[in-house]
Design an enzyme around this catalytic site. Structure first.
Site, PDB file in Angstrom:
ATOM      1  N   ALA A  21       2.688   5.218 -25.236  1.00 19.83           N
ATOM      2  CA  ALA A  21       1.383   4.923 -25.383  1.00 19.83           C
ATOM      3  C   ALA A  21       2.385   4.490 -27.068  1.00 19.83           C
ATOM      4  O   ALA A  21       1.953   2.274 -27.254  1.00 19.83           O
ATOM      5  CB  ALA A  21       0.751   5.791 -26.879  1.00 19.83           C
ATOM      6  N   GLN A  46       8.097  10.277 -15.174  1.00 16.31           N
ATOM      7  CA  GLN A  46       8.804  10.945 -16.247  1.00 16.31           C
ATOM      8  C   GLN A  46       9.237  11.595 -17.217  1.00 16.31           C
ATOM      9  O   GLN A  46      10.135  11.293 -17.598  1.00 16.31           O
ATOM     10  CB  GLN A  46       7.069   9.850 -17.143  1.00 16.31           C
ATOM     11  CG  GLN A  46       6.850   8.759 -17.250  1.00 16.31           C
ATOM     12  CD  GLN A  46       5.308   9.591 -16.096  1.00 16.31           C
ATOM     13  OE1 GLN A  46       5.542   9.886 -15.360  1.00 16.31           O
ATOM     14  NE2 GLN A  46       4.250   7.846 -16.411  1.00 16.31           N
ATOM     15  N   ASP A 102      -2.353   9.808 -25.914  1.00 14.25           N
ATOM     16  CA  ASP A 102      -2.173   8.705 -25.500  1.00 14.25           C
ATOM     17  C   ASP A 102      -3.375   8.203 -26.347  1.00 14.25           C
ATOM     18  O   ASP A 102      -3.696   7.229 -26.536  1.00 14.25           O
ATOM     19  CB  ASP A 102      -1.822   8.244 -24.425  1.00 14.25           C
ATOM     20  CG  ASP A 102      -0.911   8.617 -23.385  1.00 14.25           C
ATOM     21  OD1 ASP A 102      -0.922   9.167 -22.652  1.00 14.25           O
ATOM     22  OD2 ASP A 102      -0.482   7.586 -23.578  1.00 14.25           O
TER      23      ASP A 102
HETATM   24  O1  MRU Z   1       1.536   6.934 -18.314  1.00 10.59           O
HETATM   25  P1  MRU Z   1       2.813   6.685 -19.367  1.00 10.59           P
HETATM   26  O2  MRU Z   1       3.643   6.675 -18.779  1.00 10.59           O
HETATM   27  O3  MRU Z   1       2.596   5.595 -20.364  1.00 10.59           O
HETATM   28  O4  MRU Z   1       1.588   8.337 -20.444  1.00 10.59           O
HETATM   29  C1  MRU Z   1       2.662   8.578 -21.059  1.00 10.59           C
HETATM   30  C2  MRU Z   1       2.422  10.047 -21.539  1.00 10.59           C
HETATM   31  O5  MRU Z   1       1.566   9.984 -21.708  1.00 10.59           O
HETATM   32  C3  MRU Z   1       2.942   9.698 -22.783  1.00 10.59           C
HETATM   33  O6  MRU Z   1       2.917  11.268 -22.967  1.00 10.59           O
HETATM   34  C4  MRU Z   1       2.478   9.538 -24.558  1.00 10.59           C
HETATM   35  O7  MRU Z   1       2.371   8.514 -23.587  1.00 10.59           O
HETATM   36  C5  MRU Z   1       2.782   9.973 -26.048  1.00 10.59           C
HETATM   37  S1  MRU Z   1       4.155   8.668 -25.815  1.00 10.59           S
HETATM   38  C6  MRU Z   1       4.904   8.780 -27.766  1.00 10.59           C
END
Ligand code: MRU
Length: 362
Positions: free
Chosen positions: A64, A213, A254
């Protein structure tokens, strides 16, 4: 992997490399292509806001806060492209660029927050000429980049209070350096506790199907920083808690609305297991992830291409052809499962968070 080779003979600490940067000399946005990690460290460069928008959509950049900064820099590129137009056309094209950028991913609120902040600069300076407004927009985007790092370090400082020497922290997805400009949100307390307080902390990273991830990115950045990390399949979360091997859970977010936290799919199950085993469950996120005038009903949960589930990393096909796939990218964790929210200003319980930040909270 030969890092020395990657950096043209200069050994560099990973944290010295931000996930995204604005290059003044060429007015270019430079970012790590996160789809290629951990095998290759490749940088992408963009001069066109459409390229930045696409990089958010296909997740060259993700997380995010990182998406928010990318969106702001995309707006700055759009401004550079349109700055020689008359003011009315410039404004109209900038609004179209804002629409293109915000159409990329629906759930992480930082994307909308960042674009709105850029549009506010535009709207407050309508009397200036487009070239001057453009310079202001570039400065705003660069300011957001710097703020992100400072904010994450503040999250780390506050969050480190909940960690004691010897703790094992479970995290889900990647809410580390790569998901922000630098330093991370969920991983910030771990970094602070280790680097600033000398505590011994280890991390267990859920692999985080389907985009992995945790396995690809969290493990990569922590290993690089010599922070002890192990990866487990998502399905291990319950057992490992039952075995007494997890002291705290820290995840990112997010979007935080008044009645729940939206984060990577699988977070809710981890929170349920943590509650069952009396393990503190924290969410670490900057204020820019708060959207407390909304409730969970107001939020669109991104649903991505089923191929992400059917094909492991787009390579090995594991589901019979013709079978429908469900691929929600995020889930919803209610506040009764959350011990505290760590922001750059402290650690808040649900009620305290609403009291501090919600515009109409009594
Ligand atoms: O789909 P993504 O990889 O963008 O999802 C990321 C996440 O869900 C993270 O936990 C969230 O963005 C927090 S990042 C500091």
């Amino acid at each position: 992997m030969n890092y020395q080779k990657l950096f043209f003979g200069v050994t560099q600490h990973f944290l010295m490399i931000p996930s995204i940067e604005w290059k003044d000399e060429s007015n270019t946005v430079r970012m790590i292509d996160q789809t290629l990690l951990p095998h290759e460290l490749v940088f992408l460069e963009f001069k066109d806001f459409r390229g930045v928008a696409n990089s958010i959509k296909i997740m060259n950049i993700r997380g995010a806060p990182a998406i928010g900064v990318a969106a702001a820099m995309g707006m700055a590129l759009a401004a550079l492209e349109f700055q020689y137009m008359d003011t009315a056309t410039y404004i109209s094209y900038m609004k179209q660029a804002a629409n293109t950028i915000t159409a990329t991913r629906p759930t992480a609120v930082n994307l909308f927050w960042a674009v709105k902040r850029m549009l506010n600069v535009l709207e407050k300076n309508l009397k200036k000429n487009p070239k001057d407004i453009t310079n202001m927009l570039i400065e705003e985007a660069k300011g957001m980049w710097k703020e992100d790092i400072d904010t994450n370090r503040a999250i780390g400082k506050h969050g480190a209070h909940v960690l004691v020497d010897g703790d094992t922290v479970l995290t889900h997805c990647n809410a580390g350096s790569l998901a922000t400009v630098q330093y991370g949100t969920a991983l910030a307390p771990v970094r602070w506790a280790i680097e600033e307080q000398g505590k011994k902390i280890q991390v267990i990273a859920n692999e985080t199907r389907p985009r992995l991830q945790g396995a690809r990115l969290t493990a990569y950045e922590l290993q690089y920083d010599k922070i002890p990390v192990k990866v487990q399949s998502d399905n291990c979360s319950g057992l490992i808690m039952m075995l007494g091997n997890i002291d705290k859970v820290i995840v990112g977010a997010d979007r935080i609305v008044s009645d729940a936290v939206f984060n990577k799919i699988g977070t809710y199950l981890v929170a349920l297991a943590a509650k069952r085993h009396n393990i503190p469950f924290y969410v670490a996120a900057p204020e820019s992830t708060l959207s407390l005038d909304e409730t969970r009903k107001d939020v669109t949960i991104e649903q991505r291409d089923g191929k992400e589930v059917a094909n492991v990393l787009g390579k090995v096909h594991i589901v019979p052809d013709g079978v429908e796939i469900i691929n929600f990218a995020f889930d919803i964790t209610p506040f009764d499962l959350i011990t505290g929210i760590i922001t750059e200003h402290g650690i808040f319980k649900h009620r305290e968070l609403l009291k501090r930040y919600k515009s109409s909270f009594g």
